[in-house]
Design an enzyme around this catalytic site. Structure first.
Site, PDB file in Angstrom:
ATOM      1  CG  HIS A 141      -1.907   0.985   1.386  1.00  0.00           C
ATOM      2  ND1 HIS A 141      -1.668   2.275   1.813  1.00  0.00           N
ATOM      3  CD2 HIS A 141      -3.232   0.915   1.126  1.00  0.00           C
ATOM      4  CE1 HIS A 141      -2.809   2.940   1.818  1.00  0.00           C
ATOM      5  NE2 HIS A 141      -3.768   2.146   1.398  1.00  0.00           N
ATOM      6  CG  ASP A 218       0.326  -2.524   6.106  1.00  0.00           C
ATOM      7  OD1 ASP A 218      -0.631  -2.558   6.904  1.00  0.00           O
ATOM      8  OD2 ASP A 218       0.270  -1.946   4.999  1.00  0.00           O
ATOM      9  CD  GLN A 221      -7.274  -4.513   3.771  1.00  0.00           C
ATOM     10  OE1 GLN A 221      -8.265  -5.208   3.997  1.00  0.00           O
ATOM     11  NE2 GLN A 221      -7.357  -3.225   3.492  1.00  0.00           N
ATOM     12  CE  LYS A 244      -7.523  -0.106   5.871  1.00  0.00           C
ATOM     13  NZ  LYS A 244      -8.157   0.326   4.633  1.00  0.00           N
ATOM     14  CB  CYS A 382      -3.691   3.253  -1.667  1.00  0.00           C
ATOM     15  SG  CYS A 382      -4.797   4.616  -1.386  1.00  0.00           S
TER      16      CYS A 382
HETATM   17  N1  PMP Z   1      -1.961  -0.904   4.543  1.00  0.00           N
HETATM   18  C1  PMP Z   1      -2.951  -1.571   3.941  1.00  0.00           C
HETATM   19  C2  PMP Z   1      -2.699  -2.966   3.471  1.00  0.00           C
HETATM   20  C3  PMP Z   1      -4.185  -0.985   3.790  1.00  0.00           C
HETATM   21  O1  PMP Z   1      -5.174  -1.649   3.204  1.00  0.00           O
HETATM   22  C4  PMP Z   1      -4.383   0.343   4.245  1.00  0.00           C
HETATM   23  C5  PMP Z   1      -5.716   1.030   4.055  1.00  0.00           C
HETATM   24  N2  PMP Z   1      -6.300   0.827   2.811  1.00  0.00           N
HETATM   25  C6  PMP Z   1      -3.321   0.976   4.877  1.00  0.00           C
HETATM   26  C7  PMP Z   1      -2.128   0.338   5.002  1.00  0.00           C
HETATM   27  C8  PMP Z   1      -3.438   2.364   5.399  1.00  0.00           C
HETATM   28  O2  PMP Z   1      -4.396   2.432   6.393  1.00  0.00           O
HETATM   29  P1  PMP Z   1      -4.883   3.840   6.963  1.00  0.00           P
HETATM   30  O3  PMP Z   1      -5.262   4.672   5.773  1.00  0.00           O
HETATM   31  O4  PMP Z   1      -6.037   3.487   7.825  1.00  0.00           O
HETATM   32  O5  PMP Z   1      -3.741   4.404   7.726  1.00  0.00           O
END
Ligand code: PMP
Length: 424
Positions: A141, A218, A221, A244, A382
């Protein structure tokens, strides 16, 4: 601030899990009853954010109705109540991740801020030298790419990228080729938000530790879908976002092993993170407060605790199994549509289906099915480098949660057939 960050554990009891029943689960989420464009909402954008159960909504209302005060500072009744609730939530997170201690749990805004905290703090600690390398993968991401790029610019470091194969899987042999004495950090996504790929994170940690390299995972998910045990994974850092995992936005968690967090300097300065301030110099508080400058998102922390209470009232294995069924059904059903291709076909996969349909732009798919009340995500999710890797401008993505039903996948299928007809 008097909170004692000693190792605390909730009294372990043999847990009687709530039996998983999707119809009952749906009753817990009030938004699922609403109509969108005159049709019952079919919410299949869970990888972007999850919906909230009533208990989380109640925790927010209850806090502002009965408990609101600033924490850690006051000796009055409400301040103590709020402090207890906030620190109680930290304890719930510690149990949820099976961390060793509550002092390893840092509340942040979300996964993004957690990664930025590690990047900035390690930078301030002069952890990196000119020419050092950081390894990430091609399926990260943006929040696990850009903070490291910013750091590379500042410190003259190199970002090394582990490629993914046609199925969207992490190529472990390529990772083994990239890792070397120059590597200073490995930062990898646990489950890909764009493809659903479940990465071999335990093996990645093991290999990295052979070189004494710390690993950040990270888990944005991963936490809603699978049991995460940071001691078992042996990762050095783990981040996730509250929103999430059925909690509110603006709150998330950075887990870090004490051996690292202890040596890392603060990321931000301000109130609540200090022991003594004078114009000659400042000393910092112990963990975890050292990393939590200013009034935190108190209600967010408390509501995240309520979200974890909700999730852990079930056996998470039941949730994983159910979501696997949804994934299997969705994969089989959508593949019946002529010209539809699924992007991301990893052997190990969580409940995300990214797809394209020949001759139809994903944005058109998303816009048209929205008129039927069906919410999916379209775009690059993203993960621009990953989508480019598959030579695509975008994909459409349906992502499932514990409250989705087979019937909703059928509705998605029918809506996609309608889209196809419109374009034929
Ligand atoms: N890592 C992953 C795998 C994500 O899916 C996301 C959110 N789509 C993020 C990081 C970033 O999360 P946040 O925008 O809540 O900080």
């Amino acid at each position: 601030m008097n909170f004692d960050p000693e190792v605390k554990t909730l009294t372990k009891q043999t847990k009687n899990f709530r039996k998983f029943n999707v119809d009952e689960v749906r009753e817990d989420f009030p938004i699922l009853k609403r109509l969108v464009n005159g049709k019952p909402l079919v919410y299949l954008d869970n990888a972007a954010t999850s919906q909230k159960p009533q208990s989380v909504i109640d925790a927010i209302t209850n806090y502002y109705t009965y408990e609101n005060a600033n924490i850690h500072r006051g000796l009055h009744f409400l301040s103590e109540l709020a402090t207890e609730a906030y620190e109680g939530a930290r304890l719930k997170v510690k149990e949820f991740l099976n961390a060793m201690s509550v002092s390893e749990i840092i509340f942040v805004r979300g996964a993004t801020e957690g990664i930025n905290l590690v990047a900035n703090s390690l930078c301030r600690a002069n952890y990196f030298d000119d020419g050092d390398e950081i390894i990430i993968s091609h399926m990260e991401h943006h929040s696990n790419i850009v903070p490291w790029q910013l750091l590379c610019e500042r410190k003259n470091l190199k970002l090394k990228i582990v490629p993914v194969n046609e199925k969207g899987e992490f190529i472990f042999e390529e990772f083994e080729k990239l890792i070397s004495d120059k590597t200073k950090l490995v930062s990898i996504v646990h489950i890909s938000n764009a493809l659903g790929t479940i990465n071999p994170v335990k093996e990645i940690v093991k290999k990295s530790h052979e070189y004494n390299i710390p690993v950040l995972l990270d888990g944005a998910q991963a936490v809603p879908h699978t049991k995460v045990d940071v001691q078992d994974l042996d990762c050095d850092f783990y981040v996730f976002s509250g929103h999430k995992v059925f909690g509110p936005t603006g709150i998330g968690v950075l887990y870090g092993k004490t051996e690292y967090l202890d040596k890392m300097p603060p990321f931000q300065g301000g109130g609540d993170m200090i022991r003594e301030v004078s114009f000659e110099g400042t000393t910092y508080d112990d963990l975890p407060q050292k990393f939590e400058a200013g009034t935190p998102n108190i209600v967010g922390g408390i509501a995240l605790g309520a979200a974890l209470d909700y999730l852990t009232s079930f056996d998470i294995q039941d949730i994983s199994d159910y979501e696997d069924e949804l994934l299997k059904y969705a994969t089989g059903t959508l593949l019946q549509i002529e010209g539809l291709k699924i992007i991301g076909t990893s052997e190990k996969k969580a409940s995300v289906v990214s797809f394209v349909i020949e001759g139809i732009h994903p944005y058109d798919i998303g816009t048209i099915i929205d008129t039927d009340g069906i919410a999916i995500r379209t775009g690059h999710h993203c993960t621009m480098p990953l989508i480019k890797r598959f030579n695509l401008p975008a994909t459409a993505r349906a992502s499932f949660s514990m409250y989705n039903k087979i019937d909703e996948i059928d509705q998605l299928y029918k809506a996609l057939l309608k889209v196809k007809k419109m374009f034929s």
